[in-house]
Design a protein around this motif. Structure first.
Motif, PDB file in Angstrom:
ATOM      1  N   GLN A 103       0.837  -1.200   0.000  1.00  0.00           N
ATOM      2  CA  GLN A 103       0.000   0.000   0.000  1.00  0.00           C
ATOM      3  C   GLN A 103       0.879   1.261   0.000  1.00  0.00           C
ATOM      4  OE1 GLN A 103      -3.824  -0.835   2.668  1.00  0.00           O
ATOM      5  NE2 GLN A 103      -1.923  -1.169   3.795  1.00  0.00           N
ATOM      6  N   MET A 108      -2.625   0.636  -6.576  1.00  0.00           N
ATOM      7  CA  MET A 108      -4.007   0.280  -6.918  1.00  0.00           C
ATOM      8  C   MET A 108      -4.677   1.360  -7.742  1.00  0.00           C
ATOM      9  SD  MET A 108      -5.899  -2.243  -6.980  1.00  0.00           S
ATOM     10  CE  MET A 108      -5.350  -3.397  -5.731  1.00  0.00           C
ATOM     11  N   SER A 109      -4.369   2.598  -7.479  1.00  0.00           N
ATOM     12  CA  SER A 109      -4.944   3.653  -8.317  1.00  0.00           C
ATOM     13  C   SER A 109      -4.494   3.470  -9.764  1.00  0.00           C
ATOM     14  CB  SER A 109      -4.513   5.026  -7.792  1.00  0.00           C
ATOM     15  OG  SER A 109      -5.023   5.225  -6.493  1.00  0.00           O
TER      16      SER A 109
HETATM   17  C1  LIG Z   1      -8.012  -0.563  -0.718  1.00  0.00           C
HETATM   18  C2  LIG Z   1      -6.512  -0.691  -0.942  1.00  0.00           C
HETATM   19  C3  LIG Z   1      -6.235  -1.458  -2.228  1.00  0.00           C
HETATM   20  C4  LIG Z   1      -5.932   0.730  -1.061  1.00  0.00           C
HETATM   21  O1  LIG Z   1      -4.522   0.648  -1.128  1.00  0.00           O
HETATM   22  P1  LIG Z   1      -3.656   2.004  -1.244  1.00  0.00           P
HETATM   23  O2  LIG Z   1      -2.245   1.632  -1.210  1.00  0.00           O
HETATM   24  O3  LIG Z   1      -4.171   2.994  -0.260  1.00  0.00           O
HETATM   25  O4  LIG Z   1      -4.046   2.540  -2.684  1.00  0.00           O
HETATM   26  P2  LIG Z   1      -3.013   2.929  -3.838  1.00  0.00           P
HETATM   27  O5  LIG Z   1      -2.167   1.765  -4.173  1.00  0.00           O
HETATM   28  O6  LIG Z   1      -3.798   3.548  -4.916  1.00  0.00           O
HETATM   29  O7  LIG Z   1      -2.069   3.994  -3.127  1.00  0.00           O
HETATM   30  C5  LIG Z   1      -2.586   5.233  -2.685  1.00  0.00           C
HETATM   31  C6  LIG Z   1      -1.659   5.750  -1.626  1.00  0.00           C
HETATM   32  O8  LIG Z   1      -0.358   5.863  -2.182  1.00  0.00           O
HETATM   33  C7  LIG Z   1       0.011   7.248  -2.222  1.00  0.00           C
HETATM   34  N1  LIG Z   1       0.679   7.440  -3.520  1.00  0.00           N
HETATM   35  C8  LIG Z   1       2.014   7.487  -3.680  1.00  0.00           C
HETATM   36  N2  LIG Z   1       2.296   7.632  -4.977  1.00  0.00           N
HETATM   37  C9  LIG Z   1       1.121   7.693  -5.644  1.00  0.00           C
HETATM   38  C10 LIG Z   1       0.780   7.834  -7.004  1.00  0.00           C
HETATM   39  N3  LIG Z   1       1.704   7.941  -7.942  1.00  0.00           N
HETATM   40  N4  LIG Z   1      -0.531   7.821  -7.348  1.00  0.00           N
HETATM   41  C11 LIG Z   1      -1.476   7.711  -6.415  1.00  0.00           C
HETATM   42  N5  LIG Z   1      -1.214   7.559  -5.090  1.00  0.00           N
HETATM   43  C12 LIG Z   1       0.093   7.560  -4.718  1.00  0.00           C
HETATM   44  C13 LIG Z   1      -1.268   8.020  -2.047  1.00  0.00           C
HETATM   45  O9  LIG Z   1      -1.032   9.275  -1.468  1.00  0.00           O
HETATM   46  C14 LIG Z   1      -2.015   7.117  -1.119  1.00  0.00           C
HETATM   47  O10 LIG Z   1      -1.487   7.192   0.171  1.00  0.00           O
HETATM   48  P3  LIG Z   1      -2.316   7.863   1.379  1.00  0.00           P
HETATM   49  O11 LIG Z   1      -3.507   6.978   1.599  1.00  0.00           O
HETATM   50  O12 LIG Z   1      -1.359   7.818   2.499  1.00  0.00           O
HETATM   51  O13 LIG Z   1      -2.678   9.218   0.882  1.00  0.00           O
HETATM   52  C15 LIG Z   1      -5.828  -1.404   0.258  1.00  0.00           C
HETATM   53  O14 LIG Z   1      -5.911  -0.586   1.401  1.00  0.00           O
HETATM   54  C16 LIG Z   1      -6.466  -2.764   0.563  1.00  0.00           C
HETATM   55  O15 LIG Z   1      -6.231  -3.722  -0.130  1.00  0.00           O
HETATM   56  N6  LIG Z   1      -7.271  -2.839   1.649  1.00  0.00           N
HETATM   57  C17 LIG Z   1      -7.836  -4.092   2.112  1.00  0.00           C
HETATM   58  C18 LIG Z   1      -8.793  -4.738   1.108  1.00  0.00           C
HETATM   59  C19 LIG Z   1      -9.852  -3.791   0.612  1.00  0.00           C
HETATM   60  O16 LIG Z   1     -10.338  -2.936   1.345  1.00  0.00           O
HETATM   61  N7  LIG Z   1     -10.221  -3.935  -0.671  1.00  0.00           N
HETATM   62  C20 LIG Z   1     -11.221  -3.092  -1.292  1.00  0.00           C
HETATM   63  C21 LIG Z   1     -12.594  -3.548  -0.995  1.00  0.00           C
HETATM   64  S1  LIG Z   1     -13.796  -2.460  -1.770  1.00  0.00           S
END
Ligand SMILES: CC(C)(COP(=O)(O)OP(=O)(O)OC[C@H]1O[C@@H](n2cnc3c(N)ncnc32)[C@H](O)[C@@H]1OP(=O)(O)O)[C@@H](O)C(=O)NCCC(=O)NCCS
Length: 187
Positions: A103, A108-109
């Motif tokens: 994460q 994921m984005s």
């Molecule tokens: C939901 C989930 C996939 C989100 O993961 P994530 O790492 O927050 O999402 P991303 O990979 O898009 O990363 C975004 C984060 O990276 C940061 N980031 C760094 N570089 C980035 C870039 N180039 N672009 C976007 N975000 C970036 C963002 O600021 C954000 O961090 P922050 O939350 O501290 O602001 C993860 O938390 C997860 O698997 N959770 C458990 C399962 C779940 O909930 N699944 C979804 C069910 S609906």
């Protein structure tokens, strides 16, 4: 399903049965992290991986969309894809998860962005939705970051740990994509 490029060293690719041990291990190592939002993770084991991968292979065979493994530097660190495709209405829904350690770097984005490019660009779909439990702030940030519209609340739509939780419905239309790229966004 073709392999989709996500970022440097990261891609989304179809499963093969040889992925079953690695998939089982990454879910086991992230059980608490995942099961808070994805109840299937609570009791997920090797047989589930074999069954899941077989169903995902059949999904591709049936032209009903795809789900794949997110591979970072050669290791499975998550999964994402389309639950199914409604070809009549040209709509689909996306689901995803990441290992805790993967994460925070935008993986994921970028993956969901690639899935939208594929759904609208390759399949000519009209609408893509994501349903997220209201309290799952980290997951909600993904459709919000990509410019999805919040269309409403799905009351008690997700059964999580014995209780029904509300979910938010997010949607993106083909006419609204591509969304503006973030200034810090990477491909
Ligand atoms: C939901 C989930 C996939 C989100 O993961 P994530 O790492 O927050 O999402 P991303 O990979 O898009 O990363 C975004 C984060 O990276 C940061 N980031 C760094 N570089 C980035 C870039 N180039 N672009 C976007 N975000 C970036 C963002 O600021 C954000 O961090 P922050 O939350 O501290 O602001 C993860 O938390 C997860 O698997 N959770 C458990 C399962 C779940 O909930 N699944 C979804 C069910 S609906």
């Amino acid at each position: 399903m073709e392999t989709l490029s996500i970022a440097e060293g990261a891609f989304l690719r179809p499963y093969t049965q040889s992925d079953a041990p690695a998939l089982t291990a990454v879910v086991a190592a992230n059980r608490e992290h995942l099961a808070r939002w994805l109840p299937w993770a609570a009791a997920y084991g090797h047989v589930d991986s074999i069954d899941y991968i077989a169903r995902k292979e059949a999904q591709i065979e049936a032209d009903d969309g795809f789900e794949g493994a997110i591979v970072l530097d050669g290791r499975i660190v998550g999964a994402a894809g389309f639950h199914r495709v409604d070809w009549i209405n040209r709509t689909t829904s996306i689901g995803y998860w990441l290992a805790a350690e993967a994460q925070g770097r935008g993986l994921m984005s970028a993956t969901v962005r690639a899935l939208l490019d594929h759904a609208f660009g390759n399949w000519d779909l009209h609408r893509v939705i994501i349903e997220v439990v209201v309290d799952n702030a980290r997951s909600r940030a993904i459709p919000e970051r990509l410019g999805f519209s919040e269309e409403g609340t799905l009351r008690e739509a997700k059964l999580i740990r014995g209780g029904y939780e509300d979910a938010v419905l997010y949607a993106m239309l083909a006419s609204e994509w591509p969304a503006p790229r973030e200034a810090t966004g990477s491909e």
